[in-house]
Design an enzyme around this catalytic site. Structure first.
Site, PDB file in Angstrom:
ATOM      1  N   ASP A 251      -5.612 -30.153  74.532  1.00 41.69           N
ATOM      2  CA  ASP A 251      -5.832 -29.322  73.359  1.00 41.69           C
ATOM      3  C   ASP A 251      -4.947 -28.084  73.444  1.00 41.69           C
ATOM      4  O   ASP A 251      -5.059 -27.288  74.391  1.00 41.69           O
ATOM      5  CB  ASP A 251      -7.311 -28.908  73.300  1.00 41.69           C
ATOM      6  CG  ASP A 251      -7.697 -28.213  72.014  1.00 41.69           C
ATOM      7  OD1 ASP A 251      -6.797 -27.816  71.251  1.00 41.69           O
ATOM      8  OD2 ASP A 251      -8.910 -28.071  71.759  1.00 41.69           O
TER       9      ASP A 251
ATOM     10  N   GLU B 251     -10.125 -29.762  63.481  1.00 46.19           N
ATOM     11  CA  GLU B 251     -11.473 -29.291  63.801  1.00 46.19           C
ATOM     12  C   GLU B 251     -11.828 -28.006  63.065  1.00 46.19           C
ATOM     13  O   GLU B 251     -13.015 -27.706  62.900  1.00 46.19           O
ATOM     14  CB  GLU B 251     -11.667 -29.121  65.303  1.00 46.19           C
ATOM     15  CG  GLU B 251     -10.974 -27.938  65.920  1.00 46.19           C
ATOM     16  CD  GLU B 251     -11.255 -27.832  67.419  1.00 46.19           C
ATOM     17  OE1 GLU B 251     -11.780 -26.797  67.840  1.00 46.19           O
ATOM     18  OE2 GLU B 251     -10.942 -28.791  68.151  1.00 46.19           O
TER      19      GLU B 251
END
Length: 404
Positions: A212, A264
């Site tokens: 990430d 997200e």
């Protein structure tokens, strides 16, 4: 089957959670997750003052109609607060509908498309030896895929790395302030390829590895990282650039074949526009809780499937077990499933929320009980009052506020 009560419940068993409980005249209850990390009370107020009064007397079976009523009827559409509130209502209505039908939610969504949902865990460390130990621990717990996050030489703390968090500044007027973390993208870009080289050398080529980037790169920096990580065959590279400009992924895509995941922080399928139509990403990362509930997530994943893009539903510990359960039911049902993020909840959280989904053999399995398969203990929840808390703020070395 009319709704006679809409209760908004805020509790903090280790994390702050916003839960909506709907009750019908037949005594059937449904739970929905409206948690928005660091802005929980905004969603609570939206639900309590503006949404709950509109639900009393409505037919609980009209799920799609209620979604459209709340989304279009308010005039002010989208946004994280609105969509978290809509998600709470929608998920609670699906819970009621599945309970009334006497079947688990995934059956109402078309039935199982697989035996379980592949889940990835969060392996991290301040240095390579700690990371390797963390990966081993996750494999011992049954994970078949792991996300790799690393401390960076010269930085005191890095978000997402266990044991590398700093202390938050002193509260002002009794109100806490978020921890402010210094970030150095060039140092990060130099360090990460060596981390993945070490992990691959230790665990071989078959283990799915994820990473990430937390939106901290410019497009050309992200392109460089994707290219540098190609030899280590990542399952995906996530959130490489700030998500506000999805067209930035065009440049990244031109320079690397590393699979990309994004979304997200999105709260609508409309946010994905060119990301899907131009096939600029490989996985959509929205959470059921933040994109508008089960109804909206199913539409997003069906749209993604048209372009060959798979699911990677956001599943951190600040999504409550209610939101997590909804994600797992969708994971089992949709055709274009990719992988599910799974950060297990604390023992405190599981005292309040009692989910019946399970993790076994690297896979998540939804409950076969009617509905979502989650119970909420209101008496226990009362022991954990709301406590203000925030995600960290990132700054560059010169003090400039930086992207996540």
């Amino acid at each position: 089957m009319k709704i006679i009560a809409a209760d908004v419940l805020v509790t903090s068993p280790g994390r702050n959670f916003v839960t909506l409980r709907l009750t019908t005249e037949d005594g059937v209850t449904g739970l929905g997750d409206g948690t928005l990390n660091g802005r929980e009370l905004a969603v609570e107020s939206y639900l309590r003052a503006h949404v709950a009064p509109l639900l009393i007397g409505r037919d609980a079976g009209r799920v799609e109609d209620t979604w459209q009523y709340l989304y279009r009827g308010a005039y002010w559409r989208r946004g994280p607060v609105t969509m978290a509130a809509v998600a709470a209502v929608d998920t609670a209505l699906w819970d009621i509908k599945a309970k009334t039908a006497g079947m688990p939610l995934y059956q109402l969504l078309g039935g199982a498309s697989r035996s379980g949902a592949l889940a990835y865990g969060h392996a991290s460390g301040r240095d390579v030896p700690e990371i390797l130990d963390s990966v081993r621990a996750h494999l011992e717990r049954g994970y078949r895929a792991v996300r790799i996050q690393s401390g960076i030489p010269g930085l005191d703390s890095v978000y997402g790395v266990d044991g590398a968090a700093g202390e938050a500044p002193a509260a002002v007027g009794g109100h806490p302030r978020p921890f402010e973390e210094v970030w150095d993208t060039p140092a990060y870009l130099r360090h990460m390829p060596g981390v993945f080289e070490a992990v691959r050398a230790e665990f071989g080529p078959a283990l799915p590895l994820l990473h990430d980037g937390h939106h901290r790169m410019t497009p050309i920096q992200a392109a460089r990282l994707g290219k540098d990580l190609e030899p280590y065959d990542l399952f995906w590279l996530e959130d490489v650039t700030p998500a506000e400009d999805p067209t930035a992924l065009r440049l990244v895509r031109q320079h690397t074949t590393t699979p990309l995941a994004l979304g997200e922080v999105f709260n609508s399928l409309h946010d994905y526009g060119p990301l899907l139509s131009e096939r600029l990403i490989d996985y959509v990362r929205s959470a059921v809780t933040h994109v508008g509930g089960v109804t909206a997530m199913r539409k997003l994943l069906d749209l993604a499937a048209v372009y060959g893009v798979k699911s990677g539903i956001h599943g951190p510990a600040d999504i409550s077990p209610v939101g997590m359960a909804a994600a797992i039911h969708l994971d089992l049902a949709v055709h274009n499933f990719g992988i599910q993020e799974y950060a297990p909840h604390s023992a405190w959280t599981l005292e309040v929320f009692r989910p019946s989904y399970r993790f076994a053999g690297g896979l998540l399995h939804p409950s076969d009980a009617p509905g979502l398969g989650v119970e909420f203990d209101e008496e226990t929840a009362a022991r954990f009052p709301y406590e203000p808390a925030y995600l960290p703020v990132n700054r560059l070395g010169d003090g400039t506020v930086h992207d996540w």
